[in-house]
Design a protein around this motif. Sequence first.
Motif, short mmCIF file in Angstrom:
data_model
loop_
_atom_site.label_atom_id
_atom_site.label_comp_id
_atom_site.label_asym_id
_atom_site.label_seq_id
_atom_site.Cartn_x
_atom_site.Cartn_y
_atom_site.Cartn_z
N GLY A 58 0.81 -1.22 0.00
CA GLY A 58 0.00 0.00 0.00
C GLY A 58 0.84 1.26 0.00
N GLY A 59 1.95 1.25 0.77
CA GLY A 59 2.80 2.43 0.83
C GLY A 59 3.42 2.79 -0.50
N LEU A 60 3.67 1.77 -1.33
CA LEU A 60 4.22 2.02 -2.66
C LEU A 60 3.13 2.33 -3.68
CD1 LEU A 60 6.86 -0.86 -2.73
CD2 LEU A 60 7.34 1.58 -2.51
N ALA A 61 1.99 1.65 -3.56
CA ALA A 61 0.95 1.78 -4.58
C ALA A 61 0.16 3.07 -4.46
CB ALA A 61 0.00 0.58 -4.52
N ILE A 62 0.01 3.59 -3.24
CA ILE A 62 -0.90 4.72 -3.06
C ILE A 62 -0.42 5.97 -3.81
CG2 ILE A 62 0.18 5.65 -0.95
CD1 ILE A 62 -2.77 6.04 0.07
N TRP A 63 0.90 6.10 -3.98
CA TRP A 63 1.40 7.27 -4.72
C TRP A 63 1.00 7.18 -6.18
CZ3 TRP A 63 2.88 10.87 -1.54
CH2 TRP A 63 3.37 10.51 -0.29
N VAL A 69 -5.61 9.40 -9.82
CA VAL A 69 -6.82 10.15 -9.44
C VAL A 69 -6.68 11.62 -9.83
CG1 VAL A 69 -8.22 10.94 -7.49
CG2 VAL A 69 -7.47 8.57 -7.59
N TYR A 70 -5.51 12.21 -9.54
CA TYR A 70 -5.29 13.62 -9.86
C TYR A 70 -5.32 13.85 -11.37
CZ TYR A 70 -3.18 18.24 -10.04
OH TYR A 70 -2.94 19.57 -10.28
N TRP A 71 -4.73 12.90 -12.12
CA TRP A 71 -4.71 13.03 -13.58
C TRP A 71 -6.13 12.99 -14.15
CZ3 TRP A 71 -5.63 8.82 -17.19
CH2 TRP A 71 -5.42 9.19 -18.53
N ARG A 72 -6.99 12.13 -13.58
CA ARG A 72 -8.34 12.00 -14.11
C ARG A 72 -9.27 13.11 -13.65
NH1 ARG A 72 -9.94 6.98 -16.16
NH2 ARG A 72 -11.86 8.07 -16.73
N GLY A 77 -10.93 14.96 -7.18
CA GLY A 77 -10.97 13.52 -7.03
C GLY A 77 -10.72 13.04 -5.61
N PHE A 78 -10.18 13.90 -4.77
CA PHE A 78 -9.88 13.51 -3.38
C PHE A 78 -10.96 14.00 -2.42
CE2 PHE A 78 -5.85 13.87 -5.66
CZ PHE A 78 -5.31 12.61 -5.42
N SER A 193 -11.52 7.31 -6.95
CA SER A 193 -11.41 8.00 -5.66
C SER A 193 -11.71 7.05 -4.51
CB SER A 193 -12.37 9.20 -5.62
OG SER A 193 -12.16 10.06 -6.71
N ILE A 194 -12.74 6.22 -4.68
CA ILE A 194 -13.09 5.25 -3.64
C ILE A 194 -11.93 4.28 -3.43
CG2 ILE A 194 -14.67 3.39 -3.02
CD1 ILE A 194 -16.83 4.85 -4.65
#
Length: 343
Positions: A58-63, A69-72, A77-78, A193-194
């Motif tokens: 999770g620590g690696l994937a969340i970035w 999310v920001y790109w879309r 999105g947050f 986002s979810i």
Amino acid sequence: MSSASAPLNDPPVSKAEPSTLLSVLLLSGGLFIFTLQDVIVRTLSPHYPVHELIFMRGGLAIWMMGLYVYWRYGWAGFRIVKPWIIVLRGTCGMICFMSYYLAMAKLTLAATVTITYCSPIVISLLSVFMLGEAVGWRRWVAIFVGFMGVIIVVGPSGDILDPAAGFAVLSSVSYAVMAILTRKLSSQMAGASIAFYQMLSFIIGSILLGIFLGGGAFFDPADHPSIQFMLRPWVMPDPSDFGLIALTALIASFGFIMLTSAYARTSPSIVAPFEYSGVLWGTLAGGIFLAEVPGQWTLIGGGIIVGAGLYILYRESYWGKKPRALLNPALTLPDPVQKAVKE
């Protein structure tokens, strides 16, 4: 309705775009690489605790997911709506994935995947009590038959009372609750986002478990493999193992994008049945990478579960309902339908 309070949706896809085949390929491909993640976790399970693997992934994937999310959607999105539902859904997601991995520490990959794919059957059952939905006698029969399929998978093999089988069932039930909670969010938050906040829940949940269990005070090498996987102390991973863990983060990110894109490009009723390709991938991966040969009862029970689930999808489509995701590892349902927004 102002644009600031409007539901966050994906842009509409042109009907002229030949996207059905691409959606099926994206969905099947996403589930395939998620199966590779299962193989990696199964390989690492004798050496690390499950919550440490979830934390590092999770620590690696969340970035990467945050960037997506920001790109879309940009900063919108947050945006958080119904925070208590997000927290409850995140807790169910943590239970779902952790119990899935705990089951996999003892059961074959084929059996674990097969049992957890009864989730659409559980969703139909829980919808009666949690959402007040009406279920006709045909779907009640399908629900009963599906649960008989689970018993066939674990019963004749002697695993019906094994804690690992219980973890697999718990994974399916917790996923079903999570899917129902997603329906309460999907009109105001996009699937991406979810899923981002789900990954954040993984990180927070694994940290809390690490604080209480990471010291190894309750670990006993003589325990059941699934219990060992839960109580094993945190250790610094070897460089090669860290590379495998980093690979699971890439899989979680790209697999999520593939699954989300698959549902965004075409009708969910077309693509949803192909989620059952995950049963095939799990069976093949177990044989190729883990030298696991599924027993005849796993194959028979799996066929019954898949058949019951597909029938439930058919009945829901027949009555004009939007099919729910089956066991989408991205932990999202398809993004909300595009709606006109009035200023």
